[in-house]
Motif scaffolding. Structure first.
Motif, PDB file in Angstrom:
ATOM      1  N   LYS A  34      49.374   2.507  76.978  1.00 42.16           N
ATOM      2  CA  LYS A  34      48.331   3.266  76.300  1.00 42.16           C
ATOM      3  C   LYS A  34      48.307   2.909  74.821  1.00 42.16           C
ATOM      4  CE  LYS A  34      46.692   8.003  75.692  1.00 42.16           C
ATOM      5  NZ  LYS A  34      47.002   9.418  75.891  1.00 42.16           N
ATOM      6  N   GLN A  35      47.142   3.078  74.222  1.00 40.98           N
ATOM      7  CA  GLN A  35      46.964   2.931  72.788  1.00 40.98           C
ATOM      8  C   GLN A  35      46.364   4.253  72.313  1.00 40.98           C
ATOM      9  OE1 GLN A  35      44.830  -0.569  71.685  1.00 40.98           O
ATOM     10  NE2 GLN A  35      44.365   0.179  69.645  1.00 40.98           N
ATOM     11  N   PHE A  36      46.911   4.805  71.245  1.00 40.35           N
ATOM     12  CA  PHE A  36      46.401   6.076  70.749  1.00 40.35           C
ATOM     13  C   PHE A  36      46.623   6.184  69.244  1.00 40.35           C
ATOM     14  CE2 PHE A  36      50.720   6.798  72.178  1.00 40.35           C
ATOM     15  CZ  PHE A  36      51.305   7.507  71.135  1.00 40.35           C
ATOM     16  N   VAL A  37      46.044   7.240  68.651  1.00 39.85           N
ATOM     17  CA  VAL A  37      46.183   7.513  67.218  1.00 39.85           C
ATOM     18  C   VAL A  37      46.862   8.870  67.073  1.00 39.85           C
ATOM     19  CG1 VAL A  37      44.953   7.930  65.057  1.00 39.85           C
ATOM     20  CG2 VAL A  37      44.127   6.174  66.640  1.00 39.85           C
ATOM     21  N   LEU A  38      47.904   8.898  66.238  1.00 42.10           N
ATOM     22  CA  LEU A  38      48.597  10.152  65.927  1.00 42.10           C
ATOM     23  C   LEU A  38      48.158  10.625  64.550  1.00 42.10           C
ATOM     24  CD1 LEU A  38      52.353   9.676  66.935  1.00 42.10           C
ATOM     25  CD2 LEU A  38      50.727  11.285  67.898  1.00 42.10           C
ATOM     26  N   ALA A  39      47.561  11.801  64.479  1.00 43.36           N
ATOM     27  CA  ALA A  39      47.206  12.388  63.189  1.00 43.36           C
ATOM     28  C   ALA A  39      48.477  12.955  62.551  1.00 43.36           C
ATOM     29  CB  ALA A  39      46.168  13.480  63.387  1.00 43.36           C
TER      30      ALA A  39
END
Length: 144
Positions: A38-43
């Protein structure tokens, strides 16, 4: 002789699968491998956790790469107790391998303790030892 009670079609399918298995063109045993990618963005202040069942004959492998350093760990849950197997406070990439001695449910977790967004890509997989053995080279082997 219960085999004689099957339909001719079932007998033929069984015969063909048997011949293919002996010939090596078909495996009657499914591959023992599970992969999560998976590829994701963590705020800022967020965390992400993914979990995977790993059996005693498997190895857990985690590879990830982040745009900025993150906190990460690999852990297991047993009722109210959490056991940490790997952890780093500030890293932008990692390759981890764990060989469990029993079936367990492993979780990988990333936390953004900074102020900006962090882009992260990971690959978490459980691979059977027989699968690994098939792909290693002579130089990789411990027992020769």
């Amino acid at each position: 002789m219960n085999f004689l009670k099957f339909s001719p079609r079932t007998k033929m399918q069984t015969l063909i699968l048997g011949i293919l298995a002996l010939w090596g063109g078909y495996s009657l045993i499914p591959a023992n491998k599970e992969v999560l990618e998976k590829q994701f963005v963590l705020a800022a202040g967020e965390s992400e956790e993914v979990c995977l069942t790993v059996y005693s004959d498997q190895e857990l492998k985690l590879n990830f790469k982040a745009s900025k350093p993150v906190y990460y760990d690999i852990h297991t849950h047993h009722e109210d107790e959490v056991t940490y197997h790997r952890y780093e406070n500030s890293t932008a990439r990692s390759k981890s391998e764990i060989n469990p001695n029993k079936k367990d449910y492993f979780c990988a977790q990333w936390k953004n303790k900074g102020h900006g967004e962090i882009k992260l890509v990971y690959r978490l997989e459980a691979v059977s030892y027989t699968h690994l053995r098939a792909h290693e080279t002579r130089e990789d082997r411990v027992c020769r």
